[in-house]
Design an enzyme around this catalytic site. Structure first.
Site, mmCIF file in Angstrom:
data_model
loop_
_atom_site.group_PDB
_atom_site.id
_atom_site.type_symbol
_atom_site.label_atom_id
_atom_site.label_comp_id
_atom_site.label_asym_id
_atom_site.label_seq_id
_atom_site.Cartn_x
_atom_site.Cartn_y
_atom_site.Cartn_z
ATOM 1 C CB CYS A 175 -0.684 -0.564 1.344
ATOM 2 S SG CYS A 175 -0.083 -0.441 3.269
ATOM 3 C CB CYS A 190 46.650 -16.640 -3.869
ATOM 4 S SG CYS A 190 46.251 -14.767 -4.569
ATOM 5 C CB CYS A 197 42.859 -14.336 -6.769
ATOM 6 S SG CYS A 197 44.382 -14.552 -7.876
ATOM 7 C CG ASP A 236 26.512 -41.185 11.847
ATOM 8 O OD1 ASP A 236 25.115 -41.123 11.620
ATOM 9 O OD2 ASP A 236 27.315 -42.503 10.995
ATOM 10 C CG ASP A 277 29.651 -44.293 8.420
ATOM 11 O OD1 ASP A 277 29.785 -45.239 8.264
ATOM 12 O OD2 ASP A 277 28.900 -43.923 9.084
ATOM 13 C CG ASP A 321 26.849 -39.133 8.403
ATOM 14 O OD1 ASP A 321 25.958 -38.605 9.265
ATOM 15 O OD2 ASP A 321 27.517 -40.623 8.781
#
Length: 720
Positions: A29, A96, A99, A507, A692, A696
């Site tokens: 509005c 690097c 950059c 985990d 693993d 994960d």
């Protein structure tokens, strides 16, 4: 992650400096427009601001200190956030942190850019804009700054392997050319007899000429990349690490060449050559970049592996095959035993056990029936299914996991802001120190030769020898010792980050535990286990495999006849004249009170339950669970002695997670957590994560340090 190509609707050319159009969310509005205008005009530097709720746009003319980010923050603060437009660019030539910082600053200077993040590993830049802008304009600005940029959708496919091969080739050539220079110059410091032998038999000047020729070849061929990028960057007034390598090596080479051919320009005690410094610096930096290229090439393997989990085609109910990309919500696809689920959906008909380990990390398949959800990329068990498609493309769970890993790999850690600030001033500071050194020596001694020697010495010393030599040597020692203990580091940076971790999240399944079900208890008559195994020999359920393994040699098992399976319940067969039924509690109408009490206690520990009935009467109970690894308690205790707080994050049930945690002394646990939740918990904890499974991968990529078990999935290993 959204990529906007040059075909953006309403694409506009770059507006004049000091002018921006902001697409805002929430204006409904005239009162809204008035609030937006007041907020914008309150920003220092804003000359004029007008808003239109019909178009949802605010137009602002401004000058410093105002910028697009400040304008966006001012309207977001009052509840009208800018609708972001995300553009991705492919950026070549970044080598690097200097950059990446320069690319980000160039992009932030473009009209309409709210934020920009350049990623050295992926060679991409992600730009968030307040208005649609042709990505080609942004790419041209980056290219003008000395980097080869293009909109991601228009960029040719990257070939990391080719970059890596080129770097290793140049490293090999540089090494072969540098070795004689290094041995003849530095070998004498280690073995004085070698020094005397070389100079007596060949003479100093011929040795220096040989060093000059070989070092010149190193700089002209393998090392020319530093000059092709570093010198133009220096001339543009934006020196980077290439510039420093180029200046340092060129200074060492030039000084040595003058000493060799015009020795009279220098005092006698300053007549030394540094050809080996120039050649060794180039060789070591090339080797480091080749290693970085290998890491970058492998970084994309996690994404490729995740994408590869989804089948390319699906089978419709009429038997015809269709590309998964052509599926639409509402279609029905059929699934045979052992096939991967193509997309997210609900089961329309059929029963099966679906292996969801890629999603939850848990080893036991989940029984699925009509109405249950299934996830693309999971593996169907022993039953045929008809699935109604509910989500496709970017809306699938697998696609979201892939996007999370990609985002985490491409995100910038907070500590990198400090690195950006340091690298932005490092090269100019070195040049300034060298210039001041020349001026001071000239003022004090009046000897231009001595002043130049001092200035060149600063450049030689400041050239990143420490990066090229000291850091890799320390990393080699640390990672070499770790490798002897079975621990492999992808990057040396992980050594530094891991040393500062006070919390490590684990985990459960496959990390703290073995990750496969085993029989942990049998209650009932002595023949319960062999009878159950005889029946389960006809089943392909994972619990059946655990029971068969516990029963021992198959040839000693009794013979089962008239085998029949009841999907979702269990199986039964006739063994030694008795009807033996093996299955879940819901398969039987009554269970003896004693076994029921044992079952309740086992369920509280998170164990899976298999009841055995003879001729309709339940007489035994077999308990199956994922066993703790023998080394887990010692490892957790050792971490706690070091002051590290262990945390368990698992997709398993609360009961199973608490039971495992209580055995090893972990106080903080998070159970029933899906991949998105794992990633969020790890981010909030600012902790390392050990996992693993495929599920994960997002958390491993997002963690401060991602540690993957060597026995885990390829995706987890690459994301760690």
């Amino acid at each position: 992650m959204t990529t906007v190509s040059s075909a953006l609707p309403h694409t506009v050319s770059a507006p004049p400096p000091g002018f921006v159009r902001l697409q805002l969310d929430g204006m409904t509005c005239a009162s809204c427009t008035a609030r937006v205008e007041r907020a914008l005009k309150a920003v220092p530097g804003v000359e004029e601001a007008s808003a239109n709720f019909a178009t949802g746009e605010a137009q602002v003319r401004f000058h410093a200190p105002a910028d697009t980010a400040a304008l966006a923050a001012s309207v977001a603060k009052i509840g009208y956030p800018v609708k972001p437009v995300t553009v991705e660019l492919s950026v070549g030539g970044m080598t690097c942190a200097t950059c990446t910082g320069r690319v980000e600053r160039v992009l932030m200077a473009q009209p309409g850019v709210v934020s920009a993040t350049a990623n050295l590993a992926t060679r991409r830049a992600k730009v968030t804009l307040s208005q649609p802008v042709d990505p080609a304009l942004l790419a041209r600005a980056v290219t003008k700054a000395g980097y080869k940029a293009a909109p991601l959708a228009m960029a040719p496919p990257a070939d990391p392997a080719a970059d890596e091969r080129a770097l290793w080739r140049d490293t090999a050539v540089a090494t072969l050319l540098t070795l004689p220079v290094f041995v003849t110059e530095m070998g004498g410091h280690l073995i004085p007899a070698l020094h005397h032998w070389l100079h007596l038999n060949f003479g100093t000047w011929p040795l220096w000429v040989m060093q000059f020729l070989l070092a010149s070849l190193v700089l002209a061929f393998p090392g020319r990349r530093f000059f092709l990028k570093g010198i133009p960057a220096l001339l543009r007034g934006a020196p980077d690490m290439n510039s420093l390598v180029a200046l340092g090596t060129l200074a060492a080479w030039s000084y040595s060449t003058l000493v060799l051919f015009l020795p009279g320009l220098f005092p006698e005690n300053a007549r030394a050559v540094y050809f080996e410094a120039a050649a060794v610096i180039v060789t070591l930096i090339l080797a480091g970049r080749a290693m970085e290229a290998r890491a970058r090439g492998r970084a994309g393997a996690a994404i490729a592996s995740l994408i590869g989990l989804q089948p390319k085609t699906a089978r419709l109910e009429d038997g015809s095959e269709i590309a998964v990309a052509d599926l639409t919500p509402g279609m029905r696809v059929t699934l045979r035993a052992g096939e991967r689920v193509p997309v997210d959906g609900r089961i329309v008909s059929g029963h099966s056990a679906v292996d969801e380990s890629m999603l939850t990390g848990e080893p036991l398949p989940v029984t699925k029936a009509t109405g249950d959800r299934v996830t693309g990329g999971t593996i169907n068990g022993n039953g045929a299914l008809v699935i109604g498609v509910s989500a496709i493309g970017a809306d699938t769970v697998l696609a979201r996991i892939t996007a999370m890993v990609e985002e985490a790999q491409g995100s910038k850690l907070p500590v990198e802001a400090l690195i950006d600030r340091v690298t932005m001033w490092f090269v100019p500071a070195v040049l300034a120190v060298a210039a001041v050194t020349v001026g001071l020596w000239l003022a004090v001694s009046g000897d231009m030769a001595r002043a130049l020697v001092a200035g060149v010495s600063v450049l030689i010393i400041a050239c990143p020898c420490a990066m090229g030599l000291a850091t890799p040597v320390s990393i080699l020692v640390g990672t070499g010792r770790a490798a002897q203990m079975g621990v492999l580091f992808r990057r040396g940076e992980a050594l530094q980050r891991l040393a500062g971790q006070s919390r490590i999240c684990f985990d459960k399944t496959g990390t703290l535990t073995e990750g496969r079900p085993r029989v942990v208890g049998v209650e009932g008559p002595e023949d319960i286990l062999p009878l159950a195994a005889a029946v389960e020999r006809g089943s392909d359920h994972p619990l059946a495999a655990a029971i068969l393994a516990a029963a021992g040699a198959a040839e000693r098992l009794p013979v089962a006849q008239d085998f029949s399976a009841r999907p979702g319940y269990g199986a039964e067969a006739t063994v030694n004249g008795s009807r033996i039924a093996v299955g879940a509690a819901r398969m039987f109408s009554t269970i003896p009170a004693g076994l029921k009490a044992s079952a309740s206690a086992a369920a509280a520990r998170g164990e899976s339950l298999v009841f055995v009935a003879r001729n309709g009467t339940v007489t035994g109970l077999i308990r199956v669970a994922d066993q703790m690894k023998a080394t887990t308690p010692r490892a957790i205790a050792a971490l706690q002695e070091m002051g590290v707080t262990p945390v368990m994050i698992s997709g398993d049930t609360e009961a199973a997670a608490r039971h495992v945690a209580s055995q090893i002394g972990i106080a903080e646990i998070h159970a029933g957590v899906l991949p998105e939740g794992k990633q969020e918990i790890v981010r909030e904890a600012d902790a390392a994560f050990v996992g693993d499974g495929i599920n994960d991968a997002p958390a491993l990529a997002a963690a401060e340090v991602g540690i993957s078990m060597g026995t885990g999935s390829d995706v987890a290993i690459e994301a760690g």
